[in-house]
Design an enzyme around this catalytic site. Structure first.
Site, mmCIF file in Angstrom:
data_model
loop_
_atom_site.group_PDB
_atom_site.id
_atom_site.type_symbol
_atom_site.label_atom_id
_atom_site.label_comp_id
_atom_site.label_asym_id
_atom_site.label_seq_id
_atom_site.Cartn_x
_atom_site.Cartn_y
_atom_site.Cartn_z
ATOM 1 N N TYR A 141 0.672 -1.390 -0.019
ATOM 2 C CA TYR A 141 -0.029 -0.161 0.164
ATOM 3 C C TYR A 141 0.877 1.411 -0.090
ATOM 4 O O TYR A 141 0.545 2.188 -0.540
ATOM 5 C CB TYR A 141 -0.821 0.034 1.192
ATOM 6 C CG TYR A 141 -2.228 -0.937 1.178
ATOM 7 C CD1 TYR A 141 -2.158 -2.219 0.714
ATOM 8 C CD2 TYR A 141 -3.520 -0.240 1.339
ATOM 9 C CE1 TYR A 141 -3.385 -2.764 0.656
ATOM 10 C CE2 TYR A 141 -4.597 -0.734 1.322
ATOM 11 C CZ TYR A 141 -4.610 -2.119 0.841
ATOM 12 O OH TYR A 141 -5.785 -2.877 1.087
ATOM 13 N N LYS A 188 3.784 -15.511 2.858
ATOM 14 C CA LYS A 188 3.912 -16.001 1.646
ATOM 15 C C LYS A 188 5.359 -16.321 1.628
ATOM 16 O O LYS A 188 6.188 -16.146 0.763
ATOM 17 C CB LYS A 188 3.488 -15.422 0.432
ATOM 18 C CG LYS A 188 3.114 -16.226 -0.590
ATOM 19 C CD LYS A 188 2.369 -17.218 -0.723
ATOM 20 C CE LYS A 188 2.687 -18.082 -2.482
ATOM 21 N NZ LYS A 188 1.463 -19.048 -2.100
ATOM 22 N N ASP A 220 -2.275 -18.365 1.210
ATOM 23 C CA ASP A 220 -3.244 -18.937 0.388
ATOM 24 C C ASP A 220 -3.968 -20.245 1.107
ATOM 25 O O ASP A 220 -5.203 -20.522 1.383
ATOM 26 C CB ASP A 220 -2.726 -19.780 -0.914
ATOM 27 C CG ASP A 220 -1.394 -20.267 -0.794
ATOM 28 O OD1 ASP A 220 -0.634 -20.340 0.376
ATOM 29 O OD2 ASP A 220 -0.875 -21.132 -1.689
ATOM 30 N N ASP A 244 -5.876 -7.436 4.424
ATOM 31 C CA ASP A 244 -7.084 -6.816 3.518
ATOM 32 C C ASP A 244 -7.990 -7.670 2.997
ATOM 33 O O ASP A 244 -9.154 -7.597 3.174
ATOM 34 C CB ASP A 244 -6.597 -5.672 2.493
ATOM 35 C CG ASP A 244 -7.853 -5.018 1.970
ATOM 36 O OD1 ASP A 244 -8.657 -4.526 2.543
ATOM 37 O OD2 ASP A 244 -7.865 -5.124 0.575
ATOM 38 N N ASP A 248 -11.698 -9.302 4.779
ATOM 39 C CA ASP A 248 -13.074 -9.524 3.842
ATOM 40 C C ASP A 248 -13.640 -10.882 3.821
ATOM 41 O O ASP A 248 -14.822 -11.085 4.375
ATOM 42 C CB ASP A 248 -12.890 -9.027 2.597
ATOM 43 C CG ASP A 248 -13.419 -7.584 2.440
ATOM 44 O OD1 ASP A 248 -13.245 -6.782 3.284
ATOM 45 O OD2 ASP A 248 -14.048 -7.239 1.271
HETATM 46 C C1 IPM Z 1 -10.272 -1.870 4.269
HETATM 47 C C2 IPM Z 1 -10.520 -1.019 2.770
HETATM 48 C C3 IPM Z 1 -9.375 -0.235 2.529
HETATM 49 C C4 IPM Z 1 -8.031 -0.862 2.403
HETATM 50 C C5 IPM Z 1 -9.642 0.629 1.085
HETATM 51 C C6 IPM Z 1 -10.912 1.711 1.229
HETATM 52 C C7 IPM Z 1 -8.552 1.453 0.591
HETATM 53 O O1 IPM Z 1 -10.738 -2.143 1.836
HETATM 54 O O2 IPM Z 1 -10.107 -0.858 5.190
HETATM 55 O O3 IPM Z 1 -10.003 -2.829 4.223
HETATM 56 O O4 IPM Z 1 -7.762 -1.560 1.377
HETATM 57 O O5 IPM Z 1 -7.252 -1.114 3.321
HETATM 58 MG MG MG Z 2 -10.660 -4.082 2.898
#
Ligand code: IPM
Ligand code: MG
Length: 358
Positions: A141, A188, A220, A244, A248
């Site tokens: 990032y 990884k 993975d 990240d 999710d």
């Molecule tokens: C998160 C989001 C952010 C990230 C985006 C909005 C930049 O997906 O906080 O997980 O990738 O960190």
């Molecule tokens: Mg995210």
């Protein structure tokens, strides 16, 4: 007086933050406390009004505050701007960097009344209780990025300093010590040099935490294990990009990403936000689930202000309304009755008042 910078941002951010404030104010009133909440612009709405996704005034207010409560940023309206001006690269990432918020904490715990809301089998998710610790100010990032013309190419550099790895991994061990004493470091290392470096440092630090059981897992495999047998995990620590993606994924173990709270910390200072985005498709329709933001506000009380009782009370009120059957659309089964964003916020505030007085 404790100071909180409030940044509703874009899309559903404008709807969920007021619900979190409603619940926070109820909890604070119960304890006879007062916080100063100051609202500021961020993201696309800030671009529209000031030309900048992170106006200087907003950044200064965040630097001056004890904590920041954020809704969500971004939306199709600003997607075609140059990358650096967009809400993500122009506001959220610089804010994380400026506030040095290197530790992102995302807890996933199954709330029994949401068992059937998960897309996974009940048996698989019923005992989920894990926390992902994601490094938040390094890696891909923030590494150098750019383009070459001849031949056309693009790059994002993944670099970690020893210090950056140390401080997040140490926090991983400390978090595990306060929980089930199991730490899984995800990398990884079979391919990436930065991961081998991460693993060496982690093994070194492990010597200071003999009471914590450390395992290493390739990312993975971790993705696969999180859907195969998520109850095996206690604390996961990992670098920015892996974290990240995995958070999710992990959010669905708890029923919906609309339940996933997030704290980004540097010492006691923190930025608290739901892990989900601005959901432009449902924005302005009173459909969004405010619970991730409400639970993030509870994390704020716990981590920044050490108001553990008040944080517990909010979490209990959330569990109560879910037990009573309140469901926003993301949590509802087909044909199940749903409530809107406001009604959900009202229900949590009412449950808080009923259980713990006015
Ligand atoms: C998160 C989001 C952010 C990230 C985006 C909005 C930049 O997906 O906080 O997980 O990738 O960190
Ligand atoms: Mg995210």
């Amino acid at each position: 007086m404790p100071k909180v910078a409030v940044l509703p941002g874009d899309g559903i951010g404008q709807e969920i933050v007021p619900e979190a404030l409603k619940v926070l104010n109820t909890a604070l009133k119960q304890s006879g406390m007062k916080f100063e909440f100051e609202e500021h612009l961020i993201g696309g709405s800030a671009i529209d009004l000031t030309g900048k996704a992170l106006p200087d005034r907003t950044l200064q207010a965040c630097l001056d505050a004890d904590a920041v409560l954020l809704g969500a940023i971004g939306g199709p309206k600003w997607d075609s701007l140059p990358a650096k001006e967009r809400p993500e690269l122009g506001a959220l990432l610089p804010l994380r960097k400026e506030l040095n918020l290197y530790a992102n904490i995302r807890p996933v715990k199954m709330i029994p009344s949401l068992l059937s809301a998960s897309t996974l089998k009940e048996d698989v998710v019923k005992d989920v209780d894990l926390v992902v610790l994601r490094e938040l100010t390094g890696g891909l990032y923030f590494g150098e990025k750019g383009r070459n013309d001849h031949p056309p190419a693009a790059y994002d550099v993944l670099v970690y300093t020893e210090n950056e790895v140390k401080r997040i991994v140490e926090l991983g061990f400390q978090t595990a010590q306060q929980r089930k004493k199991k730490l899984c470091s995800v990398d990884k290392a079979n391919v990436l040099e930065s991961s081998r470096f991460w693993r060496e440092i982690t093994n070194d630090i492990a010597r200071n935490y003999p009471d914590v059981e450390l395992t290493h897992m390739y990312v993975d495999n971790a993705a696969m294990q999180l859907v195969r047998n998520p109850a095996q995990f206690d604390v996961i620590v990992t670098e920015n990009m892996f974290g990240d993606i995995l958070t999710d994924l992990a959010s669905m173990l708890g029923g919906s990403i609309g339940m996933l709270a997030s704290a980004s910390m540097s010492g006691k200072k923190g930025l608290y936000e739901p892990a989900h985005g601005s959901a432009p498709d449902i924005a302005g329709q009173n459909k969004a689930n405010p619970l991730a933001t409400i639970l993030s506000a509870a994390m704020m009380l716990r981590y920044t202000f050490e108001l553990n009782q008040e944080a517990d009370n909010i979490e209990k009120a959330v569990i109560k309304v879910l037990d009573e059957g309140y469901r926003t659309a993301d949590l509802a089964k087909p044909n199940e009755k749903t409530v809107g964003t406001k009604e959900m916020g009202d229900a949590v505030a009412a449950a808080l008042s009923m259980e713990f007085g006015n």
